[in-house]
Enzyme design. Structure first.
Site, PDB file in Angstrom:
ATOM      1  CG  ASP A 103      29.378  34.977  33.594  1.00 36.85           C
ATOM      2  OD1 ASP A 103      29.675  34.530  34.710  1.00 36.85           O
ATOM      3  OD2 ASP A 103      29.609  36.159  33.248  1.00 36.85           O
ATOM      4  CD  GLU A 169      32.362  38.289  37.995  1.00 33.46           C
ATOM      5  OE1 GLU A 169      32.734  39.306  38.609  1.00 33.46           O
ATOM      6  OE2 GLU A 169      32.957  37.849  36.996  1.00 33.46           O
ATOM      7  CD  GLU A 170      34.163  37.335  33.563  1.00 34.41           C
ATOM      8  OE1 GLU A 170      34.543  38.523  33.598  1.00 34.41           O
ATOM      9  OE2 GLU A 170      34.844  36.378  33.944  1.00 34.41           O
ATOM     10  NE  ARG A 214      44.860  43.352  50.896  1.00 29.88           N
ATOM     11  CZ  ARG A 214      46.107  43.365  51.354  1.00 29.88           C
ATOM     12  NH1 ARG A 214      46.869  42.300  51.184  1.00 29.88           N
ATOM     13  NH2 ARG A 214      46.591  44.427  51.936  1.00 29.88           N
ATOM     14  CG  HIS A 403      39.130  37.582  31.499  1.00 30.03           C
ATOM     15  ND1 HIS A 403      38.375  38.741  31.544  1.00 30.03           N
ATOM     16  CD2 HIS A 403      38.637  36.803  32.492  1.00 30.03           C
ATOM     17  CE1 HIS A 403      37.494  38.668  32.521  1.00 30.03           C
ATOM     18  NE2 HIS A 403      37.631  37.486  33.121  1.00 30.03           N
TER      19      HIS A 403
HETATM   20 ZN   LIG Z   1      36.634  36.966  34.803  1.00 30.10          ZN
HETATM   21 ZN   LIG Z   2      35.746  35.234  37.206  1.00 30.16          ZN
END
Ligand SMILES: [Zn+2]
Ligand SMILES: [Zn+2]
Length: 447
Positions: A103, A169-170, A214, A403
């Site tokens: 997305d 996902e957002e 990580r 973003h």
């Molecule tokens: Zn994002």
């Molecule tokens: Zn992302």
């Protein structure tokens, strides 16, 4: 640690029997290099045509068509627009999944490139551009590349590759489950059952050629806080005849600051409690009846999350009580923390180090952003890492973060992404395949 040994294969040599999976790496590298321009072209096309969460119809069509042509078994419309594709290798072995999110975001692109997005939409009643401002176009293109690499060596794979192209996902704001969570609900990890999952995120502030990761908690759990505070309205000139929710809210804001500083063991993991907005009051000389505070909570593990939630409720309700007010605390649960399975991470890091060079595989601090790859990791062991997408020589302080309208990705990092995901798969297969009589000898050599 079982360090994979390269067999120095040359292209064209038969790989039909007896070779350990790591012997496939030179062939992987060659095909990844050969398709670099294709991956970049796919990404540019996707970049020019970004789609918001759960609306990735064009993207999903391109993905599904590509995978079908390559011989994958393809399932479409999973979790609205998701695509799940399976390639069964010629030899027995584990099922390894790779995930890409698809997305874009309601951001108006400002970057001057020939494939700049001109897509406009309406979002939250505002006219806005749509942009791949988080780099999910890169993820789709890289995974399409991986799909092509594996299709060319299907008979030599000791296991099954499952590709998960995930929408939203957002986040979407229509309620219910969506994205990774819904992909799981709709069976993305079943038939065949997935043993381990890998995913990457391109990063605009990490240099091309570098990989950051990580072990354990990597990205935050994100929860939303709403406190409705009820006092008693009165004249601003005679506060003693009411209960002032504005003064009480101020005390609550200060009280919430003590949770991270006094209750959380910050030597283990950090946490964040932010009050982002306070809505209340109408006139300078009226003490209002009530107000609402909203905020965000970032934590890095189930126990820490439970502690922070409990303390937010205690601090808010008891401060309100002490003032004669009443606080209703509501915590909306968002994405869980992205936690890299420590054992899996430990096993797979040598793969990335062998590929990118030890000095280029860097342990990064925890990120207070969130990522819904975490839902997969709650079900099965998963490893998620960050891939460099910043032009060499630039400073992370000078380039645009994710973003934002100036977000920019240097495409020369994609091939490392294709190779990294592919190497992780074949090494995982090698570590988890039962040796067949023909491959027993090769297996012995690699240990
Ligand atoms: Zn994002
Ligand atoms: Zn992302």
């Amino acid at each position: 640690m079982n360090r994979p040994i390269l067999y120095g294969l040359v292209a064209g040599l038969s790989l039909s029997t007896g070779f350990a999976q790591s012997g496939l790496k030179p062939v992987i590298n060659q095909s990844a290099d050969a398709i670099e321009s294709k991956v970049i072209a796919w990404r540019r096309d996707l970049h020019e045509h970004p789609e918001l969460g759960n609306q990735e119809f064009r993207t999903a069509n391109i993905v599904a068509e590509h995978l079908r042509k390559l011989g994958y078994e393809v399932r479409e419309k999973v979790a609205v627009t998701g695509v799940v594709a399976v390639l069964k290798g010629g030899k027995p072995g584990p099922v390894v999944a790779l995930r890409a999110d698809m997305d874009g975001l309601p951001v108006t692109e400002r970057v001057d490139v020939p494939f700049k997005s001109k897509v406009m939409t309406e979002f939250n009643n505002q006219k806005t551009g749509v942009m791949h401002a988080c780099g999910h176009d890169s993820h789709v293109a890289i995974l399409m590349g991986v799909a092509e690499v594996f299709a060319s060596m299907q008979k030599d794979l000791a296991g099954t590759v499952k590709l998960i192209f995930q929408p939203a996902e957002e986040g979407v704001y229509t309620g219910g489950t969506f994205g990774a969570n819904r992909m799981i609900e709709e069976g993305a990890l079943e038939n065949p059952k997935v043993d381990a999952i890998f995913g990457l995120h391109i990063n605009s502030q990490t240099e091309v050629g570098k990989i950051r990761y990580r072990p354990g908690a990597t990205m935050a759990a994100v929860d939303q806080l709403t406190i409705k505070l009820k006092g008693k309205q009165t004249h601003g000139a005679s506060p003693w005849s009411g209960v002032d929710p504005i003064v009480t809210a101020s005390q609550i804001v200060m009280g919430l600051q003590t949770i991270v500083s006094r209750n959380v063991d910050i030597t283990e993991n950090p946490a964040v409690v932010t009050v982002g907005a306070i809505h209340g009051g109408i006139r300078y000389n009226i003490i209002p009846e009530s107000l609402e505070m909203i905020g965000t909570i970032r934590t890095f593990g189930d126990a820490q999350q439970a502690l922070v939630h409990r303390r937010i409720k205690e601090v808010s309700t008891h401060i309100a009580e002490s003032a004669g007010a009443k606080a209703d605390v509501e915590i909306g649960i968002g994405y869980p923390a992205t936690v890299n399975d420590p054992a899996l991470t430990d096993k797979m890091i040598p793969t990335l180090e062998a590929l990118a060079g030890k000095e280029n595989v860097i342990i990064s601090p925890v990120a207070t952003g969130a990522e819904d790859f975490s839902y997969f990791q709650k079900k099965i062991p998963g490893f998620f890492f960050f891939l460099g997408g910043m032009a060499k020589g630039k400073s992370p302080y000078d380039v645009a973060p994710h973003h934002t309208p100036d977000f920019y990705i240097d495409e020369s990092g994609f091939t490392l992404g294709v190779k990294a995901l592919s190497h992780l798969v074949v090494d995982y297969m090698e570590m988890n395949s039962k040796p067949t009589p023909t491959s027993a000898k090769a297996k012995k050599v690699s240990k």
